[in-house]
Enzyme design. Structure first.
Site, PDB file in Angstrom:
ATOM      1  N   ASN A 171       0.870  -1.185   0.000  1.00 11.37           N
ATOM      2  CA  ASN A 171       0.000   0.000   0.000  1.00 11.37           C
ATOM      3  C   ASN A 171       0.899   1.225   0.000  1.00 11.37           C
ATOM      4  O   ASN A 171       1.550   1.516   1.004  1.00 11.37           O
ATOM      5  CB  ASN A 171      -0.883  -0.014   1.252  1.00 11.37           C
ATOM      6  CG  ASN A 171      -1.626   1.303   1.433  1.00 11.37           C
ATOM      7  OD1 ASN A 171      -1.850   2.024   0.463  1.00 11.37           O
ATOM      8  ND2 ASN A 171      -2.003   1.610   2.663  1.00 11.37           N
TER       9      ASN A 171
ATOM     10  N   LYS B 240       0.046   4.285  -0.088  1.00  6.51           N
ATOM     11  CA  LYS B 240      -0.581   5.468   0.510  1.00  6.51           C
ATOM     12  C   LYS B 240      -0.472   6.640  -0.472  1.00  6.51           C
ATOM     13  O   LYS B 240      -0.585   6.432  -1.666  1.00  6.51           O
ATOM     14  CB  LYS B 240       0.066   5.795   1.853  1.00  6.51           C
ATOM     15  CG  LYS B 240       0.112   4.599   2.808  1.00  6.51           C
ATOM     16  CD  LYS B 240       0.756   4.968   4.116  1.00  6.51           C
ATOM     17  CE  LYS B 240       1.080   3.768   4.953  1.00  6.51           C
ATOM     18  NZ  LYS B 240       0.154   3.592   6.077  1.00  6.51           N
TER      19      LYS B 240
ATOM     20  N   HIS C 279      -9.339   0.803   4.649  1.00  4.23           N
ATOM     21  CA  HIS C 279      -8.058   1.005   5.343  1.00  4.23           C
ATOM     22  C   HIS C 279      -8.290   1.925   6.547  1.00  4.23           C
ATOM     23  O   HIS C 279      -9.124   2.833   6.485  1.00  4.23           O
ATOM     24  CB  HIS C 279      -7.031   1.626   4.384  1.00  4.23           C
ATOM     25  CG  HIS C 279      -5.648   1.642   4.944  1.00  4.23           C
ATOM     26  ND1 HIS C 279      -5.225   2.622   5.806  1.00  4.23           N
ATOM     27  CD2 HIS C 279      -4.612   0.782   4.798  1.00  4.23           C
ATOM     28  CE1 HIS C 279      -3.972   2.359   6.162  1.00  4.23           C
ATOM     29  NE2 HIS C 279      -3.582   1.250   5.556  1.00  4.23           N
TER      30      HIS C 279
ATOM     31  N   GLU D  51      -6.752   4.360   7.665  1.00  2.00           N
ATOM     32  CA  GLU D  51      -6.594   5.803   7.404  1.00  2.00           C
ATOM     33  C   GLU D  51      -7.853   6.373   6.748  1.00  2.00           C
ATOM     34  O   GLU D  51      -8.204   7.529   6.960  1.00  2.00           O
ATOM     35  CB  GLU D  51      -5.330   6.044   6.557  1.00  2.00           C
ATOM     36  CG  GLU D  51      -4.067   5.844   7.400  1.00  2.00           C
ATOM     37  CD  GLU D  51      -2.841   5.372   6.633  1.00  2.00           C
ATOM     38  OE1 GLU D  51      -2.809   5.480   5.401  1.00  2.00           O
ATOM     39  OE2 GLU D  51      -1.908   4.880   7.300  1.00  2.00           O
TER      40      GLU D  51
ATOM     41  N   GLU E 165      -5.195  -5.252  10.317  1.00  2.00           N
ATOM     42  CA  GLU E 165      -4.225  -4.183  10.516  1.00  2.00           C
ATOM     43  C   GLU E 165      -4.525  -3.446  11.820  1.00  2.00           C
ATOM     44  O   GLU E 165      -5.383  -2.554  11.846  1.00  2.00           O
ATOM     45  CB  GLU E 165      -4.289  -3.194   9.358  1.00  2.00           C
ATOM     46  CG  GLU E 165      -3.910  -3.803   8.025  1.00  2.00           C
ATOM     47  CD  GLU E 165      -3.267  -2.770   7.114  1.00  2.00           C
ATOM     48  OE1 GLU E 165      -2.193  -3.068   6.590  1.00  2.00           O
ATOM     49  OE2 GLU E 165      -3.803  -1.664   6.971  1.00  2.00           O
TER      50      GLU E 165
ATOM     51  N   GLY F 191       2.420   2.301  10.492  1.00  2.00           N
ATOM     52  CA  GLY F 191       3.291   3.465  10.334  1.00  2.00           C
ATOM     53  C   GLY F 191       3.953   3.909  11.619  1.00  2.00           C
ATOM     54  O   GLY F 191       4.531   4.994  11.692  1.00  2.00           O
TER      55      GLY F 191
ATOM     56  N   SER G 143       3.601  -2.126  10.129  1.00  2.00           N
ATOM     57  CA  SER G 143       5.059  -2.058  10.284  1.00  2.00           C
ATOM     58  C   SER G 143       5.772  -3.363   9.912  1.00  2.00           C
ATOM     59  O   SER G 143       6.734  -3.747  10.567  1.00  2.00           O
ATOM     60  CB  SER G 143       5.427  -1.611  11.702  1.00  2.00           C
ATOM     61  OG  SER G 143       4.923  -0.305  11.946  1.00  2.00           O
TER      62      SER G 143
HETATM   63  C1  PEP Z   1      -0.559   0.107   5.661  1.00  2.00           C
HETATM   64  O1  PEP Z   1      -0.520   1.232   5.184  1.00  2.00           O
HETATM   65  O2  PEP Z   1      -1.486  -0.675   5.354  1.00  2.00           O
HETATM   66  C2  PEP Z   1       0.494  -0.300   6.599  1.00  2.00           C
HETATM   67  C3  PEP Z   1       0.429  -1.482   7.157  1.00  2.00           C
HETATM   68  O3  PEP Z   1       1.497   0.598   6.807  1.00  2.00           O
HETATM   69  P1  PEP Z   1       2.948   0.330   7.495  1.00  2.00           P
HETATM   70  O4  PEP Z   1       3.465  -0.963   6.908  1.00  2.00           O
HETATM   71  O5  PEP Z   1       3.772   1.501   7.105  1.00  2.00           O
HETATM   72  O6  PEP Z   1       2.714   0.200   8.950  1.00  2.00           O
END
Ligand code: PEP
Length: 244
Positions: free
Chosen positions: A4, A6, A90, A92, A162, A168, A208
């Site tokens: 992803n 973003k 997601h 976000e 997630e 992040g 992460s």
């Molecule tokens: C994501 O954006 O779905 C995500 C898991 O981000 P990150 O790997 O940066 O934590």
């Protein structure tokens, strides 16, 4: 293994990424690879992925076919770029753009009707985990956003767990924490769609994931893949995650 991106990269940077990434995963046929760039890069990504086994996905999808929905992108528009997948719900989107379980369901149904593979995200926030509500949140998100699908529709989706506190932040869920959450989700699937569906559904972990922790996460039989944010922006780093 899904990336992803973003809100990062231009179309030119997307093409550059694929030039480096493609040769690194040319022989990686042990898993499906999906890259989800911003809408404006979908066509460049699809062109750059042509002839490879890398799939391209959007990061959202409108529930309506067309109309007065300023800022939205429809399934037909996404498909026309060559994309085959769409991330839906997601955290976000839930946190900053008012996404709800109800809209997640509508977007998922729209993606399925268009023949796109939805990657439906669920996950608890830090305060929800600290209050001991992780399971209740996952069940609520499943019941609202996924359970109303038909069995046939469900068979075509991918779920991503997630935990919001791990996205992040550099804080990865331990493999055991992630596996526990996956078990909760899989139990919901079993209850609603049956054992066969629960065995077959792919549940990705996201939060992460990095080249140095992917192996222990993927060692959990419950974890079927990863949804990777930050570490998917660099071709070498994402390739080493794919090739864990
Ligand atoms: C994501 O954006 O779905 C995500 C898991 O981000 P990150 O790997 O940066 O934590």
């Amino acid at each position: 293994m899904a990336g992803n991106w973003k809100m990062y990269k231009t179309p030119a940077e997307t093409t550059q990424f694929f030039e480096k990434f493609r040769p690194l995963v040319e022989k990686s046929e042990h898993c499906e690879i999906v890259i989800c760039p911003p809408f404006t890069n979908l066509a460049a990504a699809s062109a750059a992925a042509q002839g490879s086994h890398i799939h391209v996905g959007a990061q959202n999808i409108a529930w309506a076919k067309e109309g007065a929905f300023t800022g939205e992108i429809s399934d037909a528009m996404i498909r026309a770029t060559g994309a085959t997948h769409a991330i839906i719900g997601h955290s976000e989107r839930r946190q900053y753009f008012g996404e709800t379980d109800e809209t997640v369901l509508k977007r998922t149904q729209a993606a399925l009707e268009a023949g796109l593979t939805p990657i439906v995200c669920v996950g608890e926030r830090l305060e929800e985990r600290e209050a001991g509500n992780t399971e209740a949140v996952l069940i609520r998100q499943f019941q609202g956003g996924i359970a109303p699908l038909t069995g046939q529709q469900f068979a075509k989706i991918v779920i991503a767990y997630e935990p919001v506190w791990a996205i992040g932040t550099g804080k990865t869920a331990t493999p055991e924490i992630a596996a526990d959450a996956h078990r909760v989700i899989r139990a919901q699937v079993r209850e609603k769609f049956g054992k066969e569906a629960a065995d077959a559904v792919r549940i990705l972990y996201g939060g992460s994931v990095k080249p140095d922790n992917v192996k222990t996460l993927m060692a959990q039989p419950e974890i079927d893949g990863s949804l990777v944010g930050g570490a998917s922006l660099d071709p070498v780093s994402f390739a080493s995650i794919v090739n864990f």
